[in-house]
Design a protein around this motif. Structure first.
Motif, PDB file in Angstrom:
ATOM      1  N   LEU A  61       2.054  -9.913 -10.231  1.00 17.49           N
ATOM      2  CA  LEU A  61       1.613 -10.983  -9.337  1.00 17.49           C
ATOM      3  C   LEU A  61       2.534 -11.063  -8.118  1.00 17.49           C
ATOM      4  O   LEU A  61       2.063 -11.142  -6.976  1.00 17.49           O
ATOM      5  N   ILE A  62       3.833 -11.007  -8.345  1.00 18.37           N
ATOM      6  CA  ILE A  62       4.788 -11.057  -7.236  1.00 18.37           C
ATOM      7  C   ILE A  62       4.592  -9.860  -6.314  1.00 18.37           C
ATOM      8  O   ILE A  62       4.570  -9.994  -5.085  1.00 18.37           O
ATOM      9  N   VAL A  63       4.431  -8.676  -6.897  1.00 14.46           N
ATOM     10  CA  VAL A  63       4.223  -7.471  -6.085  1.00 14.46           C
ATOM     11  C   VAL A  63       2.930  -7.584  -5.283  1.00 14.46           C
ATOM     12  O   VAL A  63       2.899  -7.272  -4.094  1.00 14.46           O
ATOM     13  N   ALA A  64       1.867  -8.055  -5.918  1.00 14.43           N
ATOM     14  CA  ALA A  64       0.584  -8.184  -5.219  1.00 14.43           C
ATOM     15  C   ALA A  64       0.698  -9.115  -4.014  1.00 14.43           C
ATOM     16  O   ALA A  64       0.082  -8.871  -2.976  1.00 14.43           O
ATOM     17  N   LEU A  65       1.484 -10.143  -4.141  1.00 11.42           N
ATOM     18  CA  LEU A  65       1.602 -11.124  -3.061  1.00 11.42           C
ATOM     19  C   LEU A  65       2.643 -10.765  -2.004  1.00 11.42           C
ATOM     20  O   LEU A  65       2.468 -11.089  -0.828  1.00 11.42           O
ATOM     21  N   TYR A  66       3.725 -10.102  -2.402  1.00 12.91           N
ATOM     22  CA  TYR A  66       4.873  -9.981  -1.503  1.00 12.91           C
ATOM     23  C   TYR A  66       5.325  -8.560  -1.180  1.00 12.91           C
ATOM     24  O   TYR A  66       6.272  -8.381  -0.423  1.00 12.91           O
ATOM     25  N   GLN A  67       4.671  -7.532  -1.718  1.00 10.32           N
ATOM     26  CA  GLN A  67       5.135  -6.174  -1.442  1.00 10.32           C
ATOM     27  C   GLN A  67       4.727  -5.727  -0.046  1.00 10.32           C
ATOM     28  O   GLN A  67       3.575  -5.833   0.350  1.00 10.32           O
ATOM     29  N   ARG A  68       5.713  -5.214   0.694  1.00 14.37           N
ATOM     30  CA  ARG A  68       5.440  -4.589   1.986  1.00 14.37           C
ATOM     31  C   ARG A  68       4.939  -3.187   1.719  1.00 14.37           C
ATOM     32  O   ARG A  68       5.126  -2.633   0.636  1.00 14.37           O
ATOM     33  N   SER A  69       4.323  -2.583   2.702  1.00 11.13           N
ATOM     34  CA  SER A  69       3.823  -1.213   2.522  1.00 11.13           C
ATOM     35  C   SER A  69       4.970  -0.208   2.447  1.00 11.13           C
ATOM     36  O   SER A  69       4.801   0.889   1.926  1.00 11.13           O
ATOM     37  N   HIS A  70       6.136  -0.589   2.971  1.00 11.88           N
ATOM     38  CA  HIS A  70       7.313   0.277   2.925  1.00 11.88           C
ATOM     39  C   HIS A  70       8.522  -0.557   2.506  1.00 11.88           C
ATOM     40  O   HIS A  70       8.585  -1.752   2.777  1.00 11.88           O
ATOM     41  N   SER A  71       9.469   0.084   1.857  1.00  4.87           N
ATOM     42  CA  SER A  71      10.692  -0.603   1.465  1.00  4.87           C
ATOM     43  C   SER A  71      11.557  -0.833   2.693  1.00  4.87           C
ATOM     44  O   SER A  71      11.277  -0.329   3.781  1.00  4.87           O
ATOM     45  N   ALA A  72      12.626  -1.568   2.505  1.00  6.29           N
ATOM     46  CA  ALA A  72      13.539  -1.852   3.605  1.00  6.29           C
ATOM     47  C   ALA A  72      14.129  -0.566   4.182  1.00  6.29           C
ATOM     48  O   ALA A  72      14.489  -0.514   5.348  1.00  6.29           O
ATOM     49  N   ASN A  73      14.192   0.498   3.381  1.00  3.85           N
ATOM     50  CA  ASN A  73      14.734   1.763   3.875  1.00  3.85           C
ATOM     51  C   ASN A  73      13.645   2.715   4.368  1.00  3.85           C
ATOM     52  O   ASN A  73      13.900   3.883   4.607  1.00  3.85           O
ATOM     53  N   GLY A  74      12.404   2.212   4.497  1.00  7.70           N
ATOM     54  CA  GLY A  74      11.333   2.985   5.102  1.00  7.70           C
ATOM     55  C   GLY A  74      10.480   3.819   4.164  1.00  7.70           C
ATOM     56  O   GLY A  74       9.572   4.496   4.600  1.00  7.70           O
TER      57      GLY A  74
END
Length: 132
Positions: A61-74
């Motif tokens: 649920l957290i991933v579905a709502l808050y995951q960016r398409s890329h991590s902070a390191n790209g």
């Protein structure tokens, strides 16, 4: 790990990878969570499986709502997860416990780096598909 268990995990990760390349994030997230549940099921540890079920439901649920398409390191979220899952299969198959633990810790850190915990924009997430 039995050869058929390894094959089951490999096929599951292949399905996850296909969902990522189709742009089907809901299915990718569900399959990613199911990968970890599958490990628990194949281990024959009902307590571990139950624990994983509880935490993966919440994490998905957290991933579905808050995951960016890329991590902070790209790194691309889906491609990275699939590669990490393949690495876990290799370590588990080789019975390399320390390596599997290290890979899992790195996997969780990578996942955390992909989260943007600011309130989501107007994009809708199909939670039915994530938890189907």
């Amino acid at each position: 790990m039995y050869p058929q268990d390894r094959l089951t995990l490999q096929r599951h990760v292949d399905d996850e990878h296909e969902a990522h390349h189709r742009g089907d994030n809901g299915t990718r997230i569900r399959l990613s969570g199911e990968f970890h549940l599958l490990i628990g099921a194949l281990a024959g540890r009902p307590v571990l499986y139950q624990f994983l079920h509880e935490i993966i439901s919440r994490s998905s649920l957290i991933v579905a709502l808050y995951q960016r398409s890329h991590s902070a390191n790209g790194r691309s979220a889906g491609d990275r997860a699939c590669c990490e899952h393949h690495g876990l299969i290799e370590a588990i198959s080789a019975r390399e416990v320390d390596r599997a633990v290290q890979l899992m810790e790195e996997h969780l850190e990578e996942l955390e780096s992909q989260l943007d915990l600011a309130p989501p924009q107007e994009e809708t997430v199909d939670l039915k598909q994530v938890f189907a």
